[in-house]
Motif scaffolding. Structure first.
Motif, PDB file in Angstrom:
ATOM      1  N   TRP A 123       0.851  -1.192   0.000  1.00 47.40           N
ATOM      2  CA  TRP A 123       0.000   0.000   0.000  1.00 47.40           C
ATOM      3  C   TRP A 123       0.885   1.240   0.000  1.00 47.40           C
ATOM      4  N   TYR A 124       0.286   2.371  -0.303  1.00 48.76           N
ATOM      5  CA  TYR A 124       1.023   3.628  -0.297  1.00 48.76           C
ATOM      6  C   TYR A 124       0.264   4.633   0.556  1.00 48.76           C
ATOM      7  N   HIS A 125       0.992   5.612   1.084  1.00 50.74           N
ATOM      8  CA  HIS A 125       0.339   6.611   1.934  1.00 50.74           C
ATOM      9  C   HIS A 125       1.239   7.822   2.095  1.00 50.74           C
ATOM     10  N   SER A 126       0.655   8.926   2.491  1.00 46.40           N
ATOM     11  CA  SER A 126       1.438  10.110   2.816  1.00 46.40           C
ATOM     12  C   SER A 126       2.338   9.798   4.003  1.00 46.40           C
ATOM     13  N   HIS A 127       3.537  10.379   3.968  1.00 47.63           N
ATOM     14  CA  HIS A 127       4.457  10.184   5.104  1.00 47.63           C
ATOM     15  C   HIS A 127       4.829  11.527   5.732  1.00 47.63           C
ATOM     16  N   PHE A 128       3.975  12.523   5.543  1.00 45.20           N
ATOM     17  CA  PHE A 128       4.224  13.825   6.150  1.00 45.20           C
ATOM     18  C   PHE A 128       3.155  14.111   7.200  1.00 45.20           C
ATOM     19  N   ARG A 129       3.627  14.469   8.393  1.00 38.85           N
ATOM     20  CA  ARG A 129       2.753  14.666   9.549  1.00 38.85           C
ATOM     21  C   ARG A 129       1.815  13.461   9.648  1.00 38.85           C
ATOM     22  N   LEU A 177      -8.476  -1.318   5.444  1.00 41.24           N
ATOM     23  CA  LEU A 177      -9.197  -1.084   6.685  1.00 41.24           C
ATOM     24  C   LEU A 177      -8.516   0.044   7.436  1.00 41.24           C
ATOM     25  N   ASN A 178      -9.290   0.988   7.924  1.00 42.24           N
ATOM     26  CA  ASN A 178      -8.676   2.063   8.698  1.00 42.24           C
ATOM     27  C   ASN A 178      -9.657   2.676   9.684  1.00 42.24           C
ATOM     28  N   ASP A 179      -9.113   3.041  10.849  1.00 44.68           N
ATOM     29  CA  ASP A 179      -9.929   3.814  11.778  1.00 44.68           C
ATOM     30  C   ASP A 179     -10.120   5.215  11.193  1.00 44.68           C
ATOM     31  N   TRP A 180     -11.183   5.875  11.615  1.00 50.19           N
ATOM     32  CA  TRP A 180     -11.569   7.145  10.993  1.00 50.19           C
ATOM     33  C   TRP A 180     -12.059   8.106  12.063  1.00 50.19           C
ATOM     34  N   THR A 181     -11.706   9.379  11.901  1.00 55.09           N
ATOM     35  CA  THR A 181     -12.139  10.416  12.828  1.00 55.09           C
ATOM     36  C   THR A 181     -12.874  11.506  12.068  1.00 55.09           C
ATOM     37  N   HIS A 182     -13.662  12.282  12.798  1.00 53.06           N
ATOM     38  CA  HIS A 182     -14.454  13.342  12.190  1.00 53.06           C
ATOM     39  C   HIS A 182     -13.733  14.682  12.186  1.00 53.06           C
ATOM     40  N   ASP A 183     -12.504  14.710  12.697  1.00 52.31           N
ATOM     41  CA  ASP A 183     -11.680  15.911  12.662  1.00 52.31           C
ATOM     42  C   ASP A 183     -10.482  15.686  11.751  1.00 52.31           C
ATOM     43  N   LEU A 184     -10.000  16.753  11.133  1.00 49.55           N
ATOM     44  CA  LEU A 184      -8.757  16.680  10.379  1.00 49.55           C
ATOM     45  C   LEU A 184      -7.604  16.324  11.309  1.00 49.55           C
ATOM     46  N   SER A 185      -6.602  15.668  10.769  1.00 49.45           N
ATOM     47  CA  SER A 185      -5.471  15.239  11.591  1.00 49.45           C
ATOM     48  C   SER A 185      -4.738  16.420  12.208  1.00 49.45           C
ATOM     49  N   ASP A 186      -4.652  17.538  11.516  1.00 51.24           N
ATOM     50  CA  ASP A 186      -3.978  18.705  12.093  1.00 51.24           C
ATOM     51  C   ASP A 186      -4.702  19.199  13.343  1.00 51.24           C
ATOM     52  N   THR A 187      -6.024  19.129  13.331  1.00 53.26           N
ATOM     53  CA  THR A 187      -6.805  19.534  14.504  1.00 53.26           C
ATOM     54  C   THR A 187      -6.519  18.600  15.673  1.00 53.26           C
TER      55      THR A 187
END
Length: 693
Positions: A123-129, A177-187
């Motif tokens: 798989w691939y994904h962002s690796h920043f923050r 499969l991934n857990d999910w939140t209702h806020d942006l990661s920066d928040t």
């Protein structure tokens, strides 16, 4: 024209050889912001080409891959190719500050790498923050060469069934499969840095970007993460070979949430007002068995263990560690509202006899357990590579790990839940289950009618296995065909003390990692080249790394550890500290040098140790880190450099000729693809001429 025909045939042969060496596969990614409601709740997401998850990259073993990435986000990003070795292309690994600069807003970067001698599911994904939490992730499949033997072929009772199994692998459904939140990661990250409250609580679990919020009934919340079961029962998810006591079987119907929870939650909504703490300035914690517990001087006299173990509306234990001056009142009130959004449906062709799934835990904080009602799963690949077959009912998948499973379609016509659940682990004290639907041999394909036999549901809501439901034993996932580690004494042995040294500081060994300004791959021009978190290793050496969860750690939870640029042998793991000065001193009961698993991501147990071995035969700067997002962004990483004298010759300057500044603009390169296309067209014409002659 015999001479001319011979020459044409020779040229065609050369072109065929070129094709056999692999094709060039090109892809164009645009990363941008959008509004989506994957679990029924609208929020801003970061998507690739408008897709959540991102587009499937599907190539053949031996191919060359080129991915042009344009960043239209308001923030920087990169793309990491999780598990791809990047042999000869160490600057294509996608780690900012290590192998490249960040791709700034409006900028672009072209990744070019080969998958020679690599196959399987990645798989691939962002690796920043923590931006891959916001949906910058996608599947990558390398189709194995036909000449490779498959472990599942031995299950075939006939030639016909063998072909069915091979076809099932070709048609395998890849599920992120991934857990999910209702806020942006920066928040979330900003709140964590400010308050010190670890952001373990998520809102839902998605399968290929689909899911729903499912609030637990009140009796489960009151029961706590153990669902009111005995310690013996809850211990089974730590010991896959354990068997539940017979008396436990009074509980599964409750724990599986079979009945209508309407009486407990008539409106499908729960909320919890902020709770006060006895001492809001207290930030010292004690730990027991990897689970964080308040120290005695932070618990009021009226507190009881039952009250302290109650779950919040989203199924989470309230955080108990804060920065000085902050407490539970500093956080937003916790609520849970049920949604009825779409779930992923996997259509299985019953006439094929078998269904193959590629599964990855691409989440941020939650280790997952996975099961399919009424069915067994035959694990045939782990982290992309074939392994000795293992039949399981419940499959644990740590963050970053991948498994490929084969499922026999031998049940009555119907729809069956593919369940995935978090399970309590250290700071991750949350009970949460999501589902997808495997549908086969149904009239009209009505997925509203789900076949649920309580005795064929293999997993409780908290991820614990039911009686008789066998779980994956990772230590038995031997490589399918050989691939044994060197059995001689390691050339280098490094001990790392995994430690939470501060409220928001995590380290792999003594020092928190911070991203260098100039990527480490550029050698001593980088401000990170001589950092305390950059270690230089000799080339072509056998290296043992023993990781211990430090006794002094503020939290002694377990960690999914991922090494870039390598697969490694998992020699062993256990509880407590590793009591030897080297792997060579340890007995064979602790260390497996015969047929250890060969992975790129492995579990370090709570309050325990993990020993891995690899060979420094891939020049580059490779980051080793915990795959819990809030740990790596809080310093839990270090960089291992090997073959440093070869790095300059391996770095490609096509994206940027100046290592001190990132590229800002450009267009997708096409000259290689065009050249290869010309070769293919020329080959076609020449073949036609040969036939004509």
């Amino acid at each position: 024209m015999p001479g001319f025909a011979f020459q044409l045939r020779a040229i065609c042969t050369l072109l065929a050889v070129q094709a056999a060496l692999g094709s060039l596969r090109t892809f164009n990614f645009t990363v941008h912001s959008a509004q989506r409601s994957p679990d029924g709740y609208f929020r801003e997401v970061y998507v690739i080409n408008g897709q959540q998850p991102g587009p499937m990259i599907e190539v053949d073993e031996g191919d060359d891959v080129e991915v042009f990435v344009r960043n239209e986000l308001p923030v920087s990003t990169t793309i990491h190719w999780h598990g791809i070795l990047q042999r000869g292309t160490p600057d294509m690994d996608g780690v900012p500050g290590v192998t490249q600069h960040q791709i700034p807003p409006g900028g672009n970067f072209t990744y070019r790498f080969s998958v020679k001698d690599e196959y399987g599911f990645y798989w691939y994904h962002s690796h920043f923050r923590a931006y891959y939490n916001d949906a910058i992730r996608g599947p990558l499949m390398i189709r194995p060469a036909p000449s490779r033997r498959r472990p599942f072929e031995d299950m075939a009772a006939s030639r016909v069934e063998r072909e069915q199994l091979l076809q099932a692998e070709r048609d395998a459904v890849s599920i992120l499969l991934n857990d999910w939140t209702h806020d942006l990661s920066d928040t979330i990250f900003s709140r964590y840095l400010e308050t010190g409250a670890f952001p373990n609580c998520v809102d839902s679990i998605l399968a290929n970007g689909l899911g729903r919020v499912e609030c637990l009934p009140k009796y489960m919340l009151d029961a706590g993460p153990g669902l009111g079961l005995t310690d013996e029962v809850n211990a089974t998810h730590h010991n896959p070979t354990a068997t539940m006591a017979t008396s436990v079987m009074q509980m599964p119907t409750m724990a599986r949430r079979m009945e209508d929870p309407a009486d407990d939650n008539p409106h499908g909504q729960m909320s919890m007002p902020p709770m006060s703490t006895t001492n809001p300035s207290e930030s010292t914690m004690s730990t027991t068995g990897g689970m964080t517990m308040p120290s005695s001087d932070t618990m009021g006299e009226s507190d009881t263990m039952g009250e302290s173990m109650r779950l919040g509306p989203r199924g989470c234990m309230p955080p108990m560690m804060f920065r000085q001056g902050y407490d539970i009142n500093s956080l937003p009130s916790e609520t849970c509202v049920n949604t009825t959004s779409q779930q992923l449906v996997v259509n299985a062709n019953v006439s094929q006899g078998w269904l193959a799934l590629n599964l990855v835990n691409s989440g941020a904080v939650s280790n997952l357990k996975v099961s399919l009602d009424s069915h067994s799963m035959h694990v045939y690949a782990a982290d992309g590579l074939y392994v000795t077959l293992q039949e399981v009912k419940v499959l644990e998948i740590a963050l970053g790990q991948r498994y490929s499973v084969m499922i026999k379609l031998d049940q009555p016509a119907g729809n069956y839940y593919l369940r995935f659940a978090t399970y309590p682990n250290g700071d991750m004290q949350q009970v949460l289950e999501g589902q997808a639907i495997v549908s086969y041999n149904t009239t009209g394909n009505d997925t509203q009618d789900i076949s649920v036999d309580p005795m064929s549901v293999w997993m409780l809501t908290n991820g614990s296995a039911t009686q008789g439901a066998n779980e994956l034993v990772e230590s038995r996932l031997a490589p399918f065909e050989g691939n044994r580690p060197p059995t001689t004494v390691a050339d280098v042995t490094r001990f790392f003390n995994i430690n939470q040294t501060g409220i928001v500081t995590w380290v792999v060994d003594q020092y928190p990692y911070t991203e260098p300004t100039i990527p480490i791959i550029y050698g001593n021009r980088s401000d990170g080249w001589n950092s305390n978190t950059t270690l230089h290793l000799p080339t072509n050496s056998t290296v043992d790394i023993v990781m211990n969860v430090a006794n002094s750690s503020m939290d002694t939870m377990g960690h999914p550890m991922h090494l870039h640029g390598h697969k490694f042998w998992v020699l062993g793991s256990g509880s407590g500290s590793f009591p030897y000065q080297s792997v060579a001193e340890a007995p064979s009961s602790l260390i497996n040098l015969d047929d250890p698993p060969y992975r790129d991501t492995a579990n370090l147990p709570p309050s325990g140790w993990l020993a891995i071995r690899y060979i420094t035969d891939n020049p580059g700067a490779w980051i080793l880190h915990c795959h819990i997002q809030w740990h790596i962004v809080s310093g839990m990483a270090l960089v291992l450099v090997e073959g440093e004298d070869q790095l300059d010759s391996l770095i490609r300057q096509g994206n940027n000729s100046d290592p001190t500044t990132p590229a800002i603009s450009g267009t997708a390169p096409s000259y290689i693809a065009n050249f290869f296309g010309i070769l293919v067209a020329l080959g076609t014409v020449l073949n036609a001429l040969v036939v004509f002659s």
